[in-house]
Write a protein that holds these residues in place. Structure first.
Motif, mmCIF file in Angstrom:
data_model
loop_
_atom_site.group_PDB
_atom_site.id
_atom_site.type_symbol
_atom_site.label_atom_id
_atom_site.label_comp_id
_atom_site.label_asym_id
_atom_site.label_seq_id
_atom_site.Cartn_x
_atom_site.Cartn_y
_atom_site.Cartn_z
ATOM 1 N N GLY A 80 0.635 -1.185 0.237
ATOM 2 C CA GLY A 80 -0.367 -0.237 0.196
ATOM 3 C C GLY A 80 0.670 1.268 0.064
ATOM 4 O O GLY A 80 0.332 2.776 0.175
ATOM 5 N N THR A 81 2.176 1.396 -0.245
ATOM 6 C CA THR A 81 2.860 2.241 -0.625
ATOM 7 C C THR A 81 4.382 2.048 -0.524
ATOM 8 O O THR A 81 4.334 0.872 -0.591
ATOM 9 C CB THR A 81 3.675 2.651 1.354
ATOM 10 N N ASP A 82 4.686 3.373 -1.478
ATOM 11 C CA ASP A 82 6.290 3.088 -1.605
ATOM 12 C C ASP A 82 7.294 3.409 -1.088
ATOM 13 O O ASP A 82 8.367 3.477 -1.830
ATOM 14 C CB ASP A 82 6.180 3.122 -2.925
ATOM 15 N N LYS A 83 7.468 2.925 0.428
ATOM 16 C CA LYS A 83 7.402 3.058 1.185
ATOM 17 C C LYS A 83 7.627 2.087 2.318
ATOM 18 O O LYS A 83 7.880 1.957 3.568
ATOM 19 C CB LYS A 83 8.215 4.281 1.537
ATOM 20 N N PRO A 84 7.264 1.105 2.363
ATOM 21 C CA PRO A 84 7.493 -0.350 2.427
ATOM 22 C C PRO A 84 8.059 0.250 4.149
ATOM 23 O O PRO A 84 9.695 -0.736 3.418
ATOM 24 C CB PRO A 84 7.785 -1.361 1.795
ATOM 25 N N ASP A 85 8.238 -1.158 5.023
ATOM 26 C CA ASP A 85 8.819 -1.244 6.040
ATOM 27 C C ASP A 85 8.297 -3.244 6.327
ATOM 28 O O ASP A 85 7.895 -3.880 6.185
ATOM 29 C CB ASP A 85 8.214 -1.110 7.276
ATOM 30 N N LEU A 86 9.968 -3.209 5.164
ATOM 31 C CA LEU A 86 9.581 -4.679 5.381
ATOM 32 C C LEU A 86 9.972 -5.715 6.545
ATOM 33 O O LEU A 86 9.826 -6.979 7.106
ATOM 34 C CB LEU A 86 10.810 -5.289 4.219
ATOM 35 N N ARG A 87 9.521 -4.699 7.567
ATOM 36 C CA ARG A 87 10.366 -5.337 9.380
ATOM 37 C C ARG A 87 8.864 -6.388 9.175
ATOM 38 O O ARG A 87 9.385 -7.440 9.910
ATOM 39 C CB ARG A 87 10.932 -4.961 10.455
ATOM 40 N N ASN A 88 8.090 -5.757 8.943
ATOM 41 C CA ASN A 88 6.464 -5.894 9.388
ATOM 42 C C ASN A 88 6.293 -7.354 8.035
ATOM 43 O O ASN A 88 6.147 -7.045 6.767
ATOM 44 C CB ASN A 88 5.700 -4.841 8.634
ATOM 45 N N PHE A 117 -2.482 -12.420 12.850
ATOM 46 C CA PHE A 117 -1.618 -13.480 13.044
ATOM 47 C C PHE A 117 -2.554 -13.601 14.879
ATOM 48 O O PHE A 117 -2.225 -14.369 15.402
ATOM 49 C CB PHE A 117 -0.467 -14.093 13.612
ATOM 50 N N GLN A 118 -2.698 -12.223 15.424
ATOM 51 C CA GLN A 118 -3.301 -11.855 16.977
ATOM 52 C C GLN A 118 -4.665 -11.295 17.050
ATOM 53 O O GLN A 118 -4.505 -10.609 17.715
ATOM 54 C CB GLN A 118 -1.782 -10.596 17.603
ATOM 55 N N GLY A 119 -5.114 -11.743 16.374
ATOM 56 C CA GLY A 119 -6.412 -11.155 16.829
ATOM 57 C C GLY A 119 -6.750 -11.866 17.668
ATOM 58 O O GLY A 119 -8.606 -11.403 17.982
ATOM 59 N N ASN A 120 -6.714 -12.604 18.897
ATOM 60 C CA ASN A 120 -7.504 -13.102 19.843
ATOM 61 C C ASN A 120 -7.452 -11.712 20.870
ATOM 62 O O ASN A 120 -8.278 -11.629 21.862
ATOM 63 C CB ASN A 120 -7.228 -14.510 20.681
ATOM 64 N N ILE A 142 0.281 -0.337 9.117
ATOM 65 C CA ILE A 142 1.297 0.305 9.265
ATOM 66 C C ILE A 142 1.395 0.419 10.708
ATOM 67 O O ILE A 142 1.952 0.308 12.378
ATOM 68 C CB ILE A 142 1.948 1.642 8.807
ATOM 69 N N LYS A 143 -0.087 1.006 11.060
ATOM 70 C CA LYS A 143 -0.649 1.078 12.290
ATOM 71 C C LYS A 143 -0.826 -0.453 13.412
ATOM 72 O O LYS A 143 -0.620 -0.517 14.700
ATOM 73 C CB LYS A 143 -1.876 1.286 13.052
ATOM 74 N N LEU A 144 -1.340 -1.411 12.805
ATOM 75 C CA LEU A 144 -0.923 -2.590 13.694
ATOM 76 C C LEU A 144 0.270 -2.387 14.315
ATOM 77 O O LEU A 144 0.495 -3.493 15.380
ATOM 78 C CB LEU A 144 -1.254 -3.912 12.754
ATOM 79 N N GLY A 145 1.577 -2.599 13.253
ATOM 80 C CA GLY A 145 2.450 -3.343 13.453
ATOM 81 C C GLY A 145 2.911 -2.382 14.624
ATOM 82 O O GLY A 145 4.256 -2.596 15.363
ATOM 83 N N ASP A 146 3.044 -0.919 14.412
ATOM 84 C CA ASP A 146 2.993 -0.027 15.782
ATOM 85 C C ASP A 146 2.154 -0.631 17.015
ATOM 86 O O ASP A 146 2.934 -0.020 18.047
ATOM 87 C CB ASP A 146 2.473 2.090 15.407
ATOM 88 N N ASP A 147 0.988 -0.736 16.889
ATOM 89 C CA ASP A 147 0.497 -0.780 18.283
ATOM 90 C C ASP A 147 0.559 -2.158 18.975
ATOM 91 O O ASP A 147 0.208 -1.915 20.159
ATOM 92 C CB ASP A 147 -1.383 -1.420 17.229
ATOM 93 N N PHE A 148 1.172 -3.546 18.162
ATOM 94 C CA PHE A 148 1.397 -4.411 18.647
ATOM 95 C C PHE A 148 3.179 -5.224 18.681
ATOM 96 O O PHE A 148 3.049 -6.580 19.136
ATOM 97 C CB PHE A 148 0.802 -5.576 18.454
ATOM 98 N N ALA A 149 4.098 -3.937 17.876
ATOM 99 C CA ALA A 149 5.481 -4.560 18.333
ATOM 100 C C ALA A 149 5.683 -5.698 17.853
ATOM 101 O O ALA A 149 6.129 -6.488 18.469
ATOM 102 C CB ALA A 149 5.267 -3.736 19.772
ATOM 103 N N PHE A 150 4.625 -6.203 17.000
ATOM 104 C CA PHE A 150 4.992 -8.005 16.778
ATOM 105 C C PHE A 150 6.221 -8.004 16.072
ATOM 106 O O PHE A 150 6.226 -9.165 15.542
ATOM 107 C CB PHE A 150 3.805 -8.088 15.967
ATOM 108 N N PHE A 151 7.286 -7.396 15.568
ATOM 109 C CA PHE A 151 8.404 -7.146 14.342
ATOM 110 C C PHE A 151 8.993 -6.592 15.103
ATOM 111 O O PHE A 151 9.835 -6.357 16.309
ATOM 112 C CB PHE A 151 8.243 -6.671 13.448
#
Length: 585
Positions: free
Chosen positions: A278-286, A322-325, A409-418
């Motif tokens: 969804g962006t041309d600046k992807p954070d591939l850690r996510n 993957f952290q839907g619960n 991006i927001k899910l990555g920031d909220d749950f810090a899963f990487f």
């Protein structure tokens, strides 16, 4: 005035007489002894004032934090080692003190409780903080590495003008009035783009410059009105050669500064980046990617349910988290409101509790239109597992890409899963040559001097919106740290590009006549890249704001609170420049 720096004294200096200069960092008065932490740009050392040395002791009583002093004393071994200091094994028994300047009470708090405006207003005090000073040291080390690296590769460091011609390249120019030519203006360069191309035409072959650039545009955490870039250009090179060279430079910087070995940089097309991230600046850690499921929802009932406009270019896609619960109904509503900022009408979800129990054991905002076959197709395509949640958007393609990209991006920031302490560089290539607005007007995706990829010239006449440029951006952890391209070296093609983006022939001659003329004199193929020094330092110092790596930055409204600039000028000065101010504005 000094024989040693505070942070460089060690046990090997025991019993030596030394002279130090610096600032009072901290004072502790124990009646018979006064302990002072003294600081300079190298670090901190502890001073000891004994009451029996009456003169020095009395002077020390007058000191306040941040006072500027000179001391003469003897290096002694500390009774208890301070492991938090490099100088923790020793202390200085002071014989004599000279007070250069007693500091008044500071207007800011070094414990980071001061707001940004106060910190910027008193930037010269804020820079005394060890973290900011360390950032500037790292910046200095990076620029030193760059100069050594470029010199060894036979690049010439050549300065280009700051007072130049205003040319329409994208952002607004900063204009400088000319006293000698009333009514005429210089422009501060947005980049040395045209000059470095002229240097290639001059036969320089390899050029670089660590240079200030100026753009009058809206600011944010990683953008300033004046910024520094590592500007690189070479003749008779391909885009892949420039990218390989830039990779080597970046790898060298990361290895020397933080001892991190960057792997080979992957390459993703602009189209794939937008579709997958969804962006041309992807954070591939996510690791999450946008998954297209348009083919699963081709029946008319789905189009009606999603309220898709068939006349638009639409897309149905989703994220599998993957952290839907961990996501409550309240959190789902929060994300639904979040994606509306990007034009999305609705965020659908499918929460998978236990796949083995089948269709009945899911929660979904679209359950009434799902059937067993459709759900199985979704699970198969997404490889979803127990406990996952699927976030789905059906809308215009641009809206879907942007909304899911920002939600990713927001899910990555909220749950810090990487992992945060990893680095994921990526080249984004094959950008569309042009952007088309709602009125059908074209503008360049990069700048109008970018060359086309091979076999794309025929598209200029019939389908310019399909033309692909030979350009590339370097992204690390979601930040664009550089961009470049192969340049146009044919005057006829350059004119075609100007025509397509609507620059009239008269303006072409007025603004770019010197370049068009130069391209007619045996201009070589050439390419280059500009790397953002400020952003590189920002990443390597692990700060999230570019202001933390610039000595004297501006606010987000492009003002300097320390010097109160921009400021008004006298009427006589403006008159001399031929400028009259519009009072209404």
């Amino acid at each position: 005035m000094r024989t040693k720096y505070c942070g460089n004294i060690r046990i090997i200096d025991l019993n030596r007489s030394i002279v130090l200069c610096g600032w009072v960092n901290k004072i502790r008065n124990f009646s018979q002894f006064i302990f002072i932490d003294m600081r300079d740009w190298t670090g901190i050392v502890q001073l000891v004032f004994e009451k029996k040395n009456n003169k020095a002791f009395k002077q020390a009583l007058d000191l306040k934090n941040e006072s500027c002093i000179q001391v003469i004393g003897i290096v002694k071994k500390r009774s208890a080692k301070n492991k938090n200091l490099d100088t923790g094994e020793i202390e200085i028994l002071v014989n004599k003190i000279n007070i250069f300047n007693i500091s008044k009470a500071l207007p800011l708090d070094y414990s980071n409780n001061s707001n940004d405006d106060i910190r910027l207003k008193y930037r010269y005090l804020d820079l005394r903080r060890s973290q900011l000073l360390e950032n500037l040291k790292i910046r200095n080390k990076i620029t030193y590495l760059i100069r050594i690296f470029m010199t060894k590769k036979n690049f010439l460091d050549i300065e280009t003008p700051f007072l130049t011609k205003s040319t329409p390249e994208g952002a607004r120019d900063y204009l400088v009035p000319s006293r000698n030519y009333p009514g005429k203006f210089y422009a501060l360069p947005q980049s040395p783009q045209l000059f470095k191309q002229l240097l290639m035409i001059s036969g320089i072959d390899k050029y670089y410059q660590i240079v200030k650039c100026f753009r009058d545009e809206d600011l944010r955490a990683d953008r300033q009105p004046e910024f520094t870039q590592i500007d690189i250009e070479a003749a008779f090179v391909s885009s892949s050669q420039i990218r390989n060279f830039a990779e080597k430079l970046i790898k060298k910087i990361w290895l020397k500064i933080i001892d991190y070995n960057l792997n080979k940089f992957p390459k993703i097309s602009f189209y794939d980046a937008i579709q997958r991230y969804g962006t041309d600046k992807p954070d591939l850690r996510n690791p999450m990617e946008i998954i297209d499921v348009t083919d699963i929802f081709i029946e008319q009932k789905f189009s009606s349910f999603f309220k898709i406009n068939a006349e638009k270019k639409n897309r149905i896609a989703l994220l599998c988290f993957f952290q839907g619960n961990k996501i409550s109904r309240k959190k789902i509503d929060e994300y639904s409101n979040y994606v509306k900022k990007f034009g999305s009408k609705k965020l659908f979800y499918i929460k998978i509790n236990t796949i083995e129990n089948g269709f009945e054991n899911i929660q979904s905002s679209m359950k009434n239109i799902l059937d067993k076959n459709t759900l199985e197709n979704i699970l198969r395509k997404t490889n979803a597992k127990n406990g996952d949640i699927l976030f789905l958007i059906a809308d215009e393609e641009k809206i879907v890409n942007k909304s899911l990209g920002m939600l990713r991006i927001k899910l990555g920031d909220d749950f810090a899963f990487f992992k945060k302490n990893t680095w994921k560089p990526v080249w984004i290539v094959d950008f569309p040559m042009f952007k088309e607005d709602y009125n059908g007007k074209f503008s360049c995706n990069h700048h109008p001097f970018t060359a086309l990829k091979k076999n794309n010239q025929k598209k200029l006449k019939k389908n310019p919106n399909l033309a692909i440029s030979d350009s590339y951006d370097l992204v690390i952890n979601g930040y664009e740290i550089g961009g470049g391209s192969v340049r146009i070296h044919d005057s006829k093609i350059q004119k075609k590009i100007f025509n397509i983006i609507g620059i009239e022939k008269k303006i072409q001659i007025e603004k770019f006549g010197f370049l068009i003329e130069a391209l007619k004199y045996g201009a070589p193929p050439h390419a280059g890249i500009a790397l953002g020094l400020d952003r590189i330092v920002m990443l390597l110092t692990k700060t999230n704001n570019i202001k933390d790596v610039i000595a004297f930055p501006k606010t987000t409204s492009a003002s300097c609170l320390m010097t109160n600039s921009p400021s008004k000028s006298k009427k006589s000065t403006l008159s001399e420049l031929g400028i009259n101010l519009n009072k209404n504005k």
